[in-house]
Scaffold this motif. Structure first.
Motif, PDB file in Angstrom:
ATOM      1  N   GLU A   1     -18.277 -43.397  11.168  1.00  0.00           N
ATOM      2  CA  GLU A   1     -17.137 -42.766  10.764  1.00  0.00           C
ATOM      3  C   GLU A   1     -15.759 -43.435  10.947  1.00  0.00           C
ATOM      4  OE1 GLU A   1     -17.331 -38.765  12.250  1.00  0.00           O
ATOM      5  OE2 GLU A   1     -19.218 -38.320  11.652  1.00  0.00           O
ATOM      6  N   PHE A   2     -14.989 -43.145   9.607  1.00  0.00           N
ATOM      7  CA  PHE A   2     -13.954 -43.744   9.560  1.00  0.00           C
ATOM      8  C   PHE A   2     -12.783 -42.734   9.023  1.00  0.00           C
ATOM      9  CE2 PHE A   2     -16.689 -47.437   9.292  1.00  0.00           C
ATOM     10  CZ  PHE A   2     -16.303 -48.379  10.265  1.00  0.00           C
ATOM     11  N   ASP A   3     -11.524 -43.090   9.391  1.00  0.00           N
ATOM     12  CA  ASP A   3     -10.513 -41.964   8.772  1.00  0.00           C
ATOM     13  C   ASP A   3      -9.907 -42.782   7.433  1.00  0.00           C
ATOM     14  OD1 ASP A   3     -10.500 -40.011  10.853  1.00  0.00           O
ATOM     15  OD2 ASP A   3     -10.140 -41.673  12.137  1.00  0.00           O
ATOM     16  N   LEU A   4     -10.141 -43.868   7.422  1.00  0.00           N
ATOM     17  CA  LEU A   4      -9.299 -44.710   5.983  1.00  0.00           C
ATOM     18  C   LEU A   4     -10.384 -45.879   5.632  1.00  0.00           C
ATOM     19  CD1 LEU A   4      -7.008 -44.847   3.907  1.00  0.00           C
ATOM     20  CD2 LEU A   4      -5.841 -45.992   5.692  1.00  0.00           C
ATOM     21  N   LEU A   5     -10.418 -46.464   4.507  1.00  0.00           N
ATOM     22  CA  LEU A   5     -10.945 -47.577   3.929  1.00  0.00           C
ATOM     23  C   LEU A   5      -9.745 -48.391   3.274  1.00  0.00           C
ATOM     24  CD1 LEU A   5     -13.166 -49.741   3.382  1.00  0.00           C
ATOM     25  CD2 LEU A   5     -13.811 -48.466   1.414  1.00  0.00           C
ATOM     26  N   ILE A   6      -9.384 -49.515   3.631  1.00  0.00           N
ATOM     27  CA  ILE A   6      -8.645 -50.446   3.055  1.00  0.00           C
ATOM     28  C   ILE A   6      -9.580 -51.481   2.490  1.00  0.00           C
ATOM     29  CG2 ILE A   6      -6.696 -52.049   3.145  1.00  0.00           C
ATOM     30  CD1 ILE A   6      -5.849 -50.458   5.736  1.00  0.00           C
ATOM     31  N   LEU A   7      -9.557 -51.571   1.146  1.00  0.00           N
ATOM     32  CA  LEU A   7     -10.569 -52.377   0.578  1.00  0.00           C
ATOM     33  C   LEU A   7     -10.335 -53.254  -0.401  1.00  0.00           C
ATOM     34  CD1 LEU A   7     -13.698 -52.488  -0.324  1.00  0.00           C
ATOM     35  CD2 LEU A   7     -13.319 -50.559  -2.139  1.00  0.00           C
ATOM     36  N   ASP A   8     -10.429 -54.535  -0.175  1.00  0.00           N
ATOM     37  CA  ASP A   8     -10.141 -55.511  -1.251  1.00  0.00           C
ATOM     38  C   ASP A   8     -11.268 -55.741  -2.279  1.00  0.00           C
ATOM     39  OD1 ASP A   8      -9.158 -57.917  -2.483  1.00  0.00           O
ATOM     40  OD2 ASP A   8     -10.128 -59.007  -1.250  1.00  0.00           O
ATOM     41  N   LEU A   9     -10.710 -55.747  -3.658  1.00  0.00           N
ATOM     42  CA  LEU A   9     -11.748 -55.637  -4.657  1.00  0.00           C
ATOM     43  C   LEU A   9     -12.511 -56.967  -4.706  1.00  0.00           C
ATOM     44  CD1 LEU A   9     -10.072 -53.389  -7.259  1.00  0.00           C
ATOM     45  CD2 LEU A   9     -11.547 -52.708  -5.482  1.00  0.00           C
ATOM     46  N   GLY A  10     -11.667 -57.953  -4.563  1.00  0.00           N
ATOM     47  CA  GLY A  10     -12.466 -59.292  -4.505  1.00  0.00           C
ATOM     48  C   GLY A  10     -13.160 -59.865  -3.632  1.00  0.00           C
ATOM     49  N   LEU A  11     -14.198 -58.973  -3.150  1.00  0.00           N
ATOM     50  CA  LEU A  11     -15.141 -59.261  -1.985  1.00  0.00           C
ATOM     51  C   LEU A  11     -16.426 -60.035  -2.344  1.00  0.00           C
ATOM     52  CD1 LEU A  11     -15.200 -55.868  -0.040  1.00  0.00           C
ATOM     53  CD2 LEU A  11     -13.934 -58.048   0.846  1.00  0.00           C
TER      54      LEU A  11
ATOM     55  N   MET B   1      -6.621 -42.412  14.887  1.00  0.00           N
ATOM     56  CA  MET B   1      -7.130 -42.959  13.463  1.00  0.00           C
ATOM     57  C   MET B   1      -7.942 -44.230  13.561  1.00  0.00           C
ATOM     58  SD  MET B   1      -6.575 -40.229  11.755  1.00  0.00           S
ATOM     59  CE  MET B   1      -5.748 -38.841  11.513  1.00  0.00           C
ATOM     60  N   ARG B   2      -9.249 -44.401  13.130  1.00  0.00           N
ATOM     61  CA  ARG B   2     -10.061 -45.491  12.714  1.00  0.00           C
ATOM     62  C   ARG B   2     -10.287 -45.922  11.531  1.00  0.00           C
ATOM     63  NH1 ARG B   2     -16.263 -45.981  14.812  1.00  0.00           N
ATOM     64  NH2 ARG B   2     -16.416 -48.066  14.700  1.00  0.00           N
ATOM     65  N   ILE B   3      -9.817 -47.214  11.429  1.00  0.00           N
ATOM     66  CA  ILE B   3      -9.859 -47.760   9.949  1.00  0.00           C
ATOM     67  C   ILE B   3     -10.701 -48.820   9.768  1.00  0.00           C
ATOM     68  CG2 ILE B   3      -8.423 -48.995   8.067  1.00  0.00           C
ATOM     69  CD1 ILE B   3      -6.003 -47.537   9.674  1.00  0.00           C
ATOM     70  N   LEU B   4     -11.201 -48.896   8.720  1.00  0.00           N
ATOM     71  CA  LEU B   4     -12.108 -50.002   8.163  1.00  0.00           C
ATOM     72  C   LEU B   4     -11.550 -50.790   7.302  1.00  0.00           C
ATOM     73  CD1 LEU B   4     -14.864 -51.546   8.383  1.00  0.00           C
ATOM     74  CD2 LEU B   4     -15.698 -50.437   6.146  1.00  0.00           C
ATOM     75  N   LEU B   5     -11.196 -52.181   7.580  1.00  0.00           N
ATOM     76  CA  LEU B   5     -10.406 -53.014   6.648  1.00  0.00           C
ATOM     77  C   LEU B   5     -11.466 -54.067   6.045  1.00  0.00           C
ATOM     78  CD1 LEU B   5      -8.208 -54.490   5.544  1.00  0.00           C
ATOM     79  CD2 LEU B   5      -7.844 -55.547   7.811  1.00  0.00           C
ATOM     80  N   ALA B   6     -11.712 -53.890   4.759  1.00  0.00           N
ATOM     81  CA  ALA B   6     -12.598 -55.030   3.916  1.00  0.00           C
ATOM     82  C   ALA B   6     -11.865 -55.975   3.333  1.00  0.00           C
ATOM     83  CB  ALA B   6     -13.452 -54.134   3.217  1.00  0.00           C
ATOM     84  N   GLU B   7     -11.666 -57.197   3.675  1.00  0.00           N
ATOM     85  CA  GLU B   7     -10.872 -58.123   3.293  1.00  0.00           C
ATOM     86  C   GLU B   7     -11.293 -59.550   3.771  1.00  0.00           C
ATOM     87  OE1 GLU B   7      -8.636 -60.492   1.635  1.00  0.00           O
ATOM     88  OE2 GLU B   7      -7.823 -58.373   1.374  1.00  0.00           O
ATOM     89  N   ASP B   8     -11.621 -60.345   2.739  1.00  0.00           N
ATOM     90  CA  ASP B   8     -12.393 -61.687   3.004  1.00  0.00           C
ATOM     91  C   ASP B   8     -11.048 -62.683   3.221  1.00  0.00           C
ATOM     92  OD1 ASP B   8     -11.517 -61.703   0.348  1.00  0.00           O
ATOM     93  OD2 ASP B   8     -12.821 -63.483   0.001  1.00  0.00           O
TER      94      ASP B   8
END
Length: 237
Positions: free
Chosen positions: A44-54, A1-8
């Motif tokens: 293409e990703f299987d999941l996005l973990i997204l911080d809202l305060g980017l 599984m490939r995950i995109l983590l958006a976190e500052d």
């Protein structure tokens, strides 16, 4: 599984990345909303973990653009503990789940497992393929009830092949799902992973076929044909 983590937050991002990689996931990490939006538009990703305060582009705007592209990608949003309004807005925009900071890594990993399973279409948590059983929640595989000793890459490879049982999976597709940005993985390395996995599962009669020059296919498992039982009862005389 490939995950995109958006976190500052670098400390949090590094901790999440290490933890999820140890669990067998391929993780790509970005530190601002603009890079997250670009990644989601091109990969293409299987999941996005997204911080809202980017920075540069808010997490809510990243989510809004993602759903505007008609993407059904599962999204787990991360918010500050007191940002109830942000949580509500995120869920209204199409997020699937949220976690308030700070949180326990074990709980986040449990939610990641649930969301990736849902994104794959739900269904049973254990996939069976002849004598092979794969537990999607526990990320463990068994042949005839005996647990297999598989590396994280071998588990990821098995997941992909099981999801596409009976269909061809190219080496390029395997690289895309198993590897992260900037990670150099050759076709020869993929061949090594397949060879190792094949040795461990073929003892139970489960076969990975090689389609030379194209890729691999987990063959549909053919249950042994039992001879028909006679309807005539013999007296033994």
């Amino acid at each position: 599984m490939r995950i995109l983590l958006a976190e500052d937050d670098s400390v949090l991002a590094d901790g999440l990345t290490r933890s999820l990689r140890q669990s067998g996931y391929a993780i790509d990490c970005v530190k601002n909303g603009a890079d997250a939006d670009t990644a989601l538009s091109t990969q293409e990703f299987d999941l996005l973990i997204l911080d809202l305060g980017l920075p540069r582009l808010s997490g809510l705007e990243v989510l809004r653009r993602l759903r505007a592209r008609a993407s059904n990608l599962p999204v787990l949003i991360l918010t500050a503990a007191d940002s109830i309004e942000q949580r509500v807005n995120g869920l209204d925009l199409g997020a699937d789940d949220y976690m308030a900071k700070p949180f326990a890594l074990s709980e986040l990993e449990a939610r990641v497992r649930a969301l990736t399973r849902r994104g794959a279409g739900g269904g049973p948590t254990v996939i069976r393929h002849g004598p092979l059983a794969y537990d999607q929640v526990g990320r463990s595989a068994y042949i005839n009830e005996q647990m297999l000793d598989l590396s994280a890459r071998e588990l990821g490879l098995l997941e992909i092949l099981l999801a596409r049982s009976g269909r061809l999976v190219s080496k390029e597709q395997l690289v895309d799902h198993l590897c992260e940005w900037g990670e150099e993985v050759s076709n020869n390395a993929i061949e090594v992973y397949v060879h190792r996995l094949r040795k461990k599962i073929e003892v139970g009669g489960v076969r990975i076929a090689t389609v030379r020059g194209l890729g691999y296919c987990l063959e549909k498992f053919a249950e042994p044909v039992r001879p028909p039982q006679s309807d005539v009862l013999h007296s033994g005389k």
